[in-house]
Scaffold this active site. Structure first.
Site, short mmCIF file in Angstrom:
data_model
loop_
_atom_site.label_atom_id
_atom_site.label_comp_id
_atom_site.label_asym_id
_atom_site.label_seq_id
_atom_site.Cartn_x
_atom_site.Cartn_y
_atom_site.Cartn_z
N SER A 1 -18.57 23.07 -51.12
CA SER A 1 -17.79 22.59 -50.03
C SER A 1 -18.64 22.22 -48.98
O SER A 1 -19.88 22.17 -49.13
CB SER A 1 -16.94 23.83 -49.57
OG SER A 1 -17.59 25.03 -49.09
N LYS A 2 -18.23 21.89 -47.57
CA LYS A 2 -18.86 21.66 -46.50
C LYS A 2 -19.85 22.75 -46.06
O LYS A 2 -21.04 22.44 -45.62
CB LYS A 2 -18.04 21.37 -45.28
CG LYS A 2 -17.16 20.25 -45.57
CD LYS A 2 -16.29 20.22 -44.12
CE LYS A 2 -15.42 18.69 -44.20
NZ LYS A 2 -14.50 18.72 -43.15
N ARG A 3 -19.63 23.95 -46.48
CA ARG A 3 -20.54 25.24 -45.97
C ARG A 3 -21.69 25.00 -46.80
O ARG A 3 -22.74 25.71 -46.33
CB ARG A 3 -19.90 26.34 -45.98
CG ARG A 3 -19.48 26.96 -47.42
CD ARG A 3 -18.43 27.93 -47.39
NE ARG A 3 -17.75 28.27 -48.79
CZ ARG A 3 -18.29 29.12 -49.46
NH1 ARG A 3 -19.57 29.68 -49.17
NH2 ARG A 3 -17.72 29.52 -50.68
N HIS A 4 -21.74 24.46 -48.03
CA HIS A 4 -22.97 24.38 -48.93
C HIS A 4 -23.92 23.20 -48.47
O HIS A 4 -25.22 23.21 -49.04
CB HIS A 4 -22.35 24.19 -50.41
CG HIS A 4 -21.65 25.31 -50.91
ND1 HIS A 4 -20.53 25.43 -51.07
CD2 HIS A 4 -22.19 26.69 -51.24
CE1 HIS A 4 -20.15 26.45 -51.55
NE2 HIS A 4 -20.99 27.50 -51.55
N GLY A 5 -23.49 22.22 -47.82
CA GLY A 5 -24.48 21.05 -47.24
C GLY A 5 -23.72 20.40 -46.47
O GLY A 5 -22.44 20.41 -45.84
#
Length: 464
Positions: free
Chosen positions: A238-242
Site C-alpha cells: 500500500s501507500k505506506r510501503h512506498g
C-alpha cells in the site's frame, strides 16, 4: 502467436502491482515473439478519469513497456458487449432478471439470517415472459447448476471449482452497461488474447469467465495468476510501503532501468542473477519461473539497484536525466560539459537522480548555505589562517589543475604544521557548506577559480 494484454482501469494512478503485471505480460509476449496489447477498461464513466489514463500511458512509456497497435478503449466497444449479451440471451445461455434492488437486498438479508450464502436465488431463471414491457431488468448468465471446472494455471498448476458455488452473475445492467467479468471475456476473445497473466486476486473470477468463453463459443486462453506484492510487514502493498504510483518513482529520481529490473525480480527468478537489462529480461523471462508466494517489496533493494545503474549507465545519459532535477531546484542546467563533470564525481555516491541533484546544488547556488555544525567546526578563528593562506596561494595559480591545487594544500600544511585534512576541510566547508563532498580538487575544478575565490572570501568574512 502468443498475445498478451494489460487492461488497467483509469480510476486511479498506475501503481507498482499493476506495473509488474504489465511488465510480466510484456516480457512473456516479447520472449515468445508475440504481441502485447494495452486496453483501457473505462466503462465506469463516473470513476474513470482522463488524467489517470494519461498517467498509465506515460508511466508505461517511461518504464519502456511498449504496446503493439493502438490503445483499445472499452468505452468505444459498448455496442459489441450489448450485442454479445443479447446473443447469450437469444441462445438460452442468459435470462432477464426483473428483481428490484430492494428485493435483492431483502433476499440477501434473509439468506444471511438463515446461515445461507447470500447469492442470488435464481428467481427469474426459469420464468417465461413473452414481452418484457417497461419493467427494468438486468441480463444474468445461466451458470451451470453442477459439475467441476478445472483449469491448469501457468503459475499455480491445476485449480478446481465446484460450479454450484457460482451464482448467476449479471452481465448487463439495467442501464445497458456491461459488467467486468463479461467485458473481459468479450475483449480477450475478440482480440485473440492467448495468455492472461494477472494478479491472484482474480482467481475467483476465472471459472466464471471460462464458462462465459464456452457459452460464447470462444477458445479459452491460458491463465497465469501471479501472487500479489507485500510489504516487509507481510501486508498487501500500500501507500505506506512506498510511493503510491509508478510516476512517483520517476519524480523521486529513480531510473527506469533499475525499476524494471527490480519489478521483474519481484516474484520471478533466474538462478542467482540480480542484474538484468531489458534485453536480458526478454531473453530469459518465462512464466514457469514465477514463484507461488507473495513477493516482498524492499525499498533498500531498489535503492541498491538504482545506485548500480547510476554507476554503470553512460554518464552523458545520466547527465541528461539529471538536468530536470537541477532545474527543479531553481537553477539552469544548460552547461552539458559541467553536468557531465558533476555526474562523474557523484555517480558513485548518489543512489537516485534526486539525491544527486541535492548533492550538486552547491555547484549552482550563488549563496552557500552552511551546515551549522560544519560552520562551527571548520569556519572559526583557528581555521582563519588556513583560509587566508589558501586564498593567497590559490589566487596565484595560473593553471587550475589537480597538481597545482595539491601543491598549494601541501605547502599550507607543511608551513602551518597541519595535516592535509586540516587544510582541506575548512576549504571544503567554505566552498560547499558541507563536511562531505567529492574530492576537493574535483570540486574546485568544477566551480572555477573566480567562484572559489569569492566563496573563500565570504567564508573569511563570516568568521568573527
Amino acid at each position: 502467436m502468443v498475445k498478451t494484454r494489460f487492461a488497467p482501469s483509469p480510476t486511479g494512478n498506475l501503481h507498482i502491482g499493476g506495473t509488474r503485471t504489465a511488465l510480466f505480460n510484456w516480457l512473456f509476449a516479447r520472449h515468445h515473439g508475440g504481441r502485447f496489447i494495452l486496453r483501457i477498461e473505462d466503462t465506469d464513466r463516473e470513476r474513470s478519469k482522463d488524467e489517470y489514463t494519461k498517467d498509465i500511458l506515460e508511466g508505461l512509456a517511461w518504464l519502456g513497456i511498449a504496446h503493439d497497435g493502438p490503445v483499445v478503449y472499452q468505452s468505444e466497444r459498448m455496442a459489441l458487449y450489448k450485442q454479445s449479451a443479447y446473443r447469450l440471451l437469444d441462445e438460452g445461455h442468459a435470462y432477464r432478471c426483473y428483481c428490484t434492488p430492494e428485493l435483492l437486498e431483502e433476499k440477501r438479508k434473509r439468506a444471511i439470517a438463515e446461515g445461507r450464502k447470500p447469492s442470488y436465488d435464481r428467481t427469474c431463471r426459469d420464468c417465461v415472459t413473452e414481452t418484457p414491457g417497461d419493467r427494468p431488468f438486468v441480463i444474468r448468465f445461466k451458470t451451470p447448476l453442477s459439475g467441476t471446472l478445472t483449469f491448469d494455471d501457468m503459475v499455480r498448476g491445476p485449480i478446481s471449482f465446484q460450479v454450484e458455488e457460482l451464482d448467476d452473475l449479471i452481465i448487463l445492467r439495467t442501464d445497458g452497461t456491461p459488467t467486468y467479468n463479461f467485458t473481459v471475456v468479450v475483449d480477450d476473445a475478440t482480440m485473440g488474447i492467448t495468455d492472461v497473466i494477472r494478479g491472484d486476486d482474480h482467481i475467483n473470477n476465472t471459472p466464471r469467465q471460462i464458462l462465459l468463453y464456452q457459452a460464447l463459443g470462444f477458445d479459452v486462453p491460458r491463465f497465469g495468476h501471479v501472487p500479489l506484492i507485500h510489504g516487509r510487514d507481510r501486508a498487501r502493498l500500500s501507500k505506506r510501503h512506498g510511493a503510491a504510483s509508478l510516476l512517483e518513482y520517476r519524480e523521486d529520481g529513480f531510473l527506469a532501468e533499475a525499476l524494471m529490473n527490480y519489478l521483474a525480480r519481484l516474484g520471478w527468478a533466474y538462478g542467482d542473477e540480480e542484474i538484468f537489462s531489458a534485453s536480458d529480461l526478454v531473453a530469459k523471462f518465462d512464466i514457469e519461473n514465477v514463484g507461488k508466494s507473495p513477493a516482498i517489496f524492499d525499498m533498500d533493494k531498489l535503492m541498491w539497484l538504482d545506485s548500480h545503474y547510476m554507476k554503470t549507465i553512460d554518464p552523458a545519459d545520466i547527465a541528461g536525466r539529471l538536468a530536470p532535477f537541477i532545474e527543479r531546484l531553481g537553477y539552469p542546467a544548460t552547461d552539458k560539459e559541467r553536468l557531465l563533470k558533476i555526474v562523474h564525481i557523484l555517480k558513485d555516491r548518489a543512489k537516485t537522480l534526486k539525491e544527486m541533484a541535492r548533492m550538486a546544488e552547491f555547484f549552482f547556488s550563488d549563496e552557500v548555505a552552511y551546515d551549522e555544525k560544519a560552520r562551527q567546526k571548520y569556519l572559526n578563528p583557528s581555521s582563519k589562517p588556513v583560509l587566508e593562506r589558501f586564498l593567497a596561494d590559490f589566487t596565484r595559480l595560473s593553471v587550475l589543475d589537480e597538481a597545482g591545487q595539491r601543491r598549494v594544500v601541501e605547502g599550507i600544511a607543511k608551513d602551518l604544521g597541519k595535516k592535509m585534512v586540516e587544510v582541506v576541510q575548512p576549504v571544503r566547508v567554505a566552498l560547499s557548506g558541507r563536511e562531505v563532498t567529492p574530492g576537493i580538487f574535483e570540486v574546485i575544478e568544477i566551480l572555477g577559480k573566480r567562484t572559489v575565490q569569492e566563496r573563500v572570501e565570504k567564508a573569511l568574512s563570516s568568521i568573527a
